[in-house]
Design an enzyme around this catalytic site. Structure first.
Site, PDB file in Angstrom:
ATOM      1  N   HIS A 143      24.219 -16.028  -1.155  1.00 37.36           N
ATOM      2  CA  HIS A 143      22.936 -16.297  -0.500  1.00 37.36           C
ATOM      3  C   HIS A 143      22.144 -17.245  -1.402  1.00 37.36           C
ATOM      4  O   HIS A 143      22.225 -17.167  -2.636  1.00 37.36           O
ATOM      5  CB  HIS A 143      22.165 -15.001  -0.248  1.00 37.36           C
ATOM      6  CG  HIS A 143      22.653 -14.258   0.963  1.00 37.36           C
ATOM      7  ND1 HIS A 143      22.534 -12.901   1.101  1.00 37.36           N
ATOM      8  CD2 HIS A 143      23.266 -14.699   2.096  1.00 37.36           C
ATOM      9  CE1 HIS A 143      23.040 -12.523   2.268  1.00 37.36           C
ATOM     10  NE2 HIS A 143      23.490 -13.595   2.889  1.00 37.36           N
TER      11      HIS A 143
ATOM     12  N   ASP B   2      19.152 -17.747  -2.560  1.00 30.67           N
ATOM     13  CA  ASP B   2      18.248 -17.381  -3.652  1.00 30.67           C
ATOM     14  C   ASP B   2      18.995 -16.908  -4.893  1.00 30.67           C
ATOM     15  O   ASP B   2      18.375 -16.666  -5.932  1.00 30.67           O
ATOM     16  CB  ASP B   2      17.234 -16.322  -3.189  1.00 30.67           C
ATOM     17  CG  ASP B   2      17.858 -15.096  -2.554  1.00 30.67           C
ATOM     18  OD1 ASP B   2      18.834 -15.250  -1.802  1.00 30.67           O
ATOM     19  OD2 ASP B   2      17.375 -13.976  -2.794  1.00 30.67           O
TER      20      ASP B   2
END
Length: 306
Positions: free
Chosen positions: A65, A67
């Site tokens: 992901h 982030d």
């Protein structure tokens, strides 16, 4: 002098805020630098923290992901720009090999970094050094995700009074530690007679996951646990739906696993007051509690007396 400390580079979750960068955590450990989950902006956060790119020796990604990985291009390119001479190992879920390849080569640059890809395919040890073993365990998130744990081997703590009584001093102490026994005046002195068991230190890193067996397995006996606490307990249903923990769940795991210092991080932007995380965690965890802020430095606690 060896240094064992956590440098917090970012503490936001999916969306950064004015005060919280995307994820990023550097564990300094006896000359090694383990960079966990470099989110977008990590290169600049390293600069603000006063950490050179050459401090990084291992790049550890829990999952792909954004982030947790969008800072990879900047970090890799900065290490090439700085002519980092040592090899850097990259650990990441094998299912994300294509993502890592695209991140690594996201733009044109003069690549001189010796970056060695070491994809994770199963639970267990993934790397080791003289004073550590890096382990990984699969977590329960929406995509394949691994948590990490750094484990120091158990050792022996020398006991000065027993050494003096046995007549062992100076260079002979080192010989005894290396060889396990020593002849002193016609008598054999064994290491066990003049030392005590010293448990090795442990640091665990647990990012995006629901509660699962791997979470306490990673946290067990950790001197320092860095763990996501994206949600508060009032939103526990959302946490489970999106594959995350609440602050109370993270703190409960820490309390049950004998964690000494608990570092909460990966905070949702929906909660503007970080003290709410502290209050929720402190209700169940009585140890050293840190609600992480960007650019914090958290020492690995000194060994507990045995």
């Amino acid at each position: 002098m060896t240094v064992r400390e956590l440098v917090v580079l970012g503490t936001a979750s999916q969306a950064p805020t004015r005060t919280r960068n995307h994820n990023g955590y550097l564990l300094r450990w006896d000359g090694e630098g383990f960079l966990f989950d470099p989110g977008e902006g990590t290169q600049r956060q390293l600069l603000l923290a006063g950490v050179p790119s050459s401090a990084v020796t291992h790049l550890c990604i829990s999952h792909f992901h954004g982030d947790h990985c969008l800072g990879v291009p900047g970090v890799v390119q900065r290490m090439s720009l700085d002519r980092v001479a040592h090899p850097v190992s990259a650990h990441f879920p094998a299912s994300g090999r294509d993502h890592f390849g695209r991140l690594r080569a996201a733009s044109v640059f003069h690549d001189v970094l010796d970056l060695r890809e070491e994809p994770l395919t199963a639970d267990g040890p993934v790397a080791s050094g003289p004073s550590w073993t890096l382990e990984a365990r699969r977590l329960d998130h929406l995509v394949e995700t691994f948590g990490y744990r750094l484990v120091e081997p158990d050792g022996r703590r020398m006991l000065p009074e027993q050494l003096a009584r046995a007549g062992v001093a100076g260079p002979d102490v080192g010989r005894l530690q290396r060889e396990g026994s020593l002849d002193v005046g016609g008598r054999t002195v064994r290491l066990e007679e003049v030392s005590a068991h010293r448990p090795g230190q442990r640091v665990a890193f647990v990012m995006d996951t629901r509660l699962c067996d791997a979470v306490p397995a990673l946290a067990d006996g950790a001197d320092l646990l860095v763990i996501e606490s994206t949600f508060l307990e009032e939103d526990a249903a959302l946490a489970r739906a999106y594959g995350h923990l609440t602050a109370r769940q993270a703190a409960t795991v820490a309390a049950e696993c004998g964690v000494r210092t608990l570092v909460l991080t990966h905070f949702s932007q929906r909660y503007p007051d970080p003290e709410r995380y502290r209050d929720e965690a402190a209700a169940v965890f009585s140890g050293d509690l840190v609600v992480a802020a960007d650019l914090d430095t958290v020492p690995v606690p000194r060994r507990a007396p045995t």
